[in-house]
Design a protein around this motif. Structure first.
Motif, PDB file in Angstrom:
ATOM      1  N   GLY A 100       0.796  -1.231   0.000  1.00 23.55           N
ATOM      2  CA  GLY A 100       0.000   0.000   0.000  1.00 23.55           C
ATOM      3  C   GLY A 100       0.818   1.264   0.000  1.00 23.55           C
ATOM      4  N   GLY A 101       2.122   1.129  -0.053  1.00 24.61           N
ATOM      5  CA  GLY A 101       2.964   2.314  -0.027  1.00 24.61           C
ATOM      6  C   GLY A 101       3.572   2.604  -1.376  1.00 24.61           C
ATOM      7  N   PHE A 102       4.667   3.323  -1.374  1.00 29.35           N
ATOM      8  CA  PHE A 102       5.283   3.744  -2.619  1.00 29.35           C
ATOM      9  C   PHE A 102       6.623   3.080  -2.873  1.00 29.35           C
ATOM     10  CE2 PHE A 102       2.648   6.822  -4.576  1.00 29.35           C
ATOM     11  CZ  PHE A 102       1.775   7.151  -3.570  1.00 29.35           C
ATOM     12  N   GLU A 103       6.910   2.039  -2.134  1.00 29.57           N
ATOM     13  CA  GLU A 103       8.194   1.397  -2.327  1.00 29.57           C
ATOM     14  C   GLU A 103       8.318   0.923  -3.765  1.00 29.57           C
ATOM     15  OE1 GLU A 103       6.550   1.652   1.284  1.00 29.57           O
ATOM     16  OE2 GLU A 103       5.975  -0.123   0.173  1.00 29.57           O
ATOM     17  N   ASN A 104       9.339   1.393  -4.417  1.00 26.61           N
ATOM     18  CA  ASN A 104       9.625   0.962  -5.779  1.00 26.61           C
ATOM     19  C   ASN A 104       8.434   1.139  -6.722  1.00 26.61           C
ATOM     20  OD1 ASN A 104      12.162   0.134  -4.805  1.00 26.61           O
ATOM     21  ND2 ASN A 104      11.252  -1.779  -4.140  1.00 26.61           N
ATOM     22  N   SER A 105       7.677   2.202  -6.509  1.00 24.89           N
ATOM     23  CA  SER A 105       6.543   2.487  -7.382  1.00 24.89           C
ATOM     24  C   SER A 105       6.816   3.783  -8.117  1.00 24.89           C
ATOM     25  CB  SER A 105       5.249   2.593  -6.569  1.00 24.89           C
ATOM     26  OG  SER A 105       4.987   1.385  -5.904  1.00 24.89           O
TER      27      SER A 105
ATOM     28  N   SER B  32      11.409   5.903   0.066  1.00 19.45           N
ATOM     29  CA  SER B  32      11.756   5.436  -1.279  1.00 19.45           C
ATOM     30  C   SER B  32      12.521   6.535  -2.014  1.00 19.45           C
ATOM     31  CB  SER B  32      10.502   5.065  -2.075  1.00 19.45           C
ATOM     32  OG  SER B  32       9.809   4.016  -1.450  1.00 19.45           O
ATOM     33  N   PHE B  34      14.575   7.584  -5.834  1.00 17.76           N
ATOM     34  CA  PHE B  34      14.689   7.300  -7.261  1.00 17.76           C
ATOM     35  C   PHE B  34      15.599   8.324  -7.916  1.00 17.76           C
ATOM     36  CE2 PHE B  34      11.074   4.432  -7.189  1.00 17.76           C
ATOM     37  CZ  PHE B  34      10.244   4.949  -6.215  1.00 17.76           C
ATOM     38  N   SER B  49      15.604   2.968  -9.468  1.00 18.04           N
ATOM     39  CA  SER B  49      15.273   3.079  -8.061  1.00 18.04           C
ATOM     40  C   SER B  49      16.565   2.943  -7.271  1.00 18.04           C
ATOM     41  CB  SER B  49      14.299   1.975  -7.659  1.00 18.04           C
ATOM     42  OG  SER B  49      13.124   2.027  -8.434  1.00 18.04           O
ATOM     43  N   THR B  94       3.732   6.601   2.798  1.00 22.37           N
ATOM     44  CA  THR B  94       2.596   6.098   2.050  1.00 22.37           C
ATOM     45  C   THR B  94       1.684   7.204   1.544  1.00 22.37           C
ATOM     46  OG1 THR B  94       1.347   5.846   4.097  1.00 22.37           O
ATOM     47  CG2 THR B  94       2.574   3.935   3.317  1.00 22.37           C
TER      48      THR B  94
END
Lengths: 118, 111
Positions: A100-105, B32, B34, B49, B94
């Protein structure tokens, strides 16, 4: 597979005029965003949406409104254009990760709309 | 202080050179990271990434240092086609809105 499509590509407005920028994505992404990029600067988030029917303000929302009536479309409106809104506008979409998160998105961008307000 | 800061550049290097860019971020909760590449007047495109253990993709190597809150991009054996602006992007969690772009570092590779 078109990805993210923005229309129009170019537009010149006079101060006080209104317009709507359309962003369409065919990747079934949940999240969509509108950014603006000014010369020599990074992208700044205007508004975003985490799903159909939802919108939220980003970093620079003043003077803009958005709507996400359909999952695949995200509209950006300028009700009364000002010269300070002269910029390149990019739409982007992404999907949440399995958690549900943004990891590697990563973001997938449209080609941009170059708007000049005189 | 900006949330995400990049080396100001521009970087002008000869073909075949090795060049490195750094990007620092202020939010320790960032999750995260990038690197994007942007060609003149075009849309940004994902380059790679950045994973905690570091990762490599051909001539490109990305590193993350959480303790010092920076990420880096190393380009080996530079090609003319590597000339572009490289954008660092940091996601705070998130919340879709917690994304911050650096202002970019411009690289020009010369023959």
């Amino acid at each position: 597979n078109a990805g993210v499509t923005q229309t129009p590509k170019f537009r010149v407005l006079k101060t006080g005029q209104s317009m709507t920028l359309l962003c369409a994505q065919d990747m079934n992404h949940e999240y969509m965003y509108w950014y603006r990029q000014d010369p020599g600067m990074g992208l700044r988030l205007i508004h975003y949406s985490v799903g159909e029917g939802t919108t939220a303000k980003g970093e620079v929302p003043d003077g803009y409104n958005v709507s996400r009536l359909k999952k695949q479309n995200f509209l950006l409106g300028l009700e009364s254009a000002a010269p300070s809104q002269t910029s390149v506008y990019f739409c982007a979409s992404s999907y949440p990760s399995a958690t549900g998160g943004f990891e590697n998105s990563p973001l997938h961008f449209g080609n941009g709309t170059r708007l000049t307000v005189t | 202080r900006k949330e995400v800061e990049q080396d100001p550049g521009p970087f002008n290097v000869p073909e075949g050179a090795t060049v490195a860019f750094n990007c620092t971020y202020s939010n320790s909760a960032s999750q995260s990271f990038f690197w994007y590449r942007q060609d003149c007047r075009k849309e940004p495109k994902l380059l790679m990434s950045v994973y905690s253990s570091g990762n490599e993709d051909g001539r490109f190597t990305a590193q993350l240092n959480r303790a010092s809150q920076y990420i880096s991009l190393l380009i080996r054996d530079s090609k003319l086609s590597d000339s572009a602006t490289y954008l660092c992007v940091v996601w705070g969690g998130t919340n879709a809105g917690k994304s911050t772009f650096g202002d970019g570092t411009t690289l020009t590779v010369k023959p």
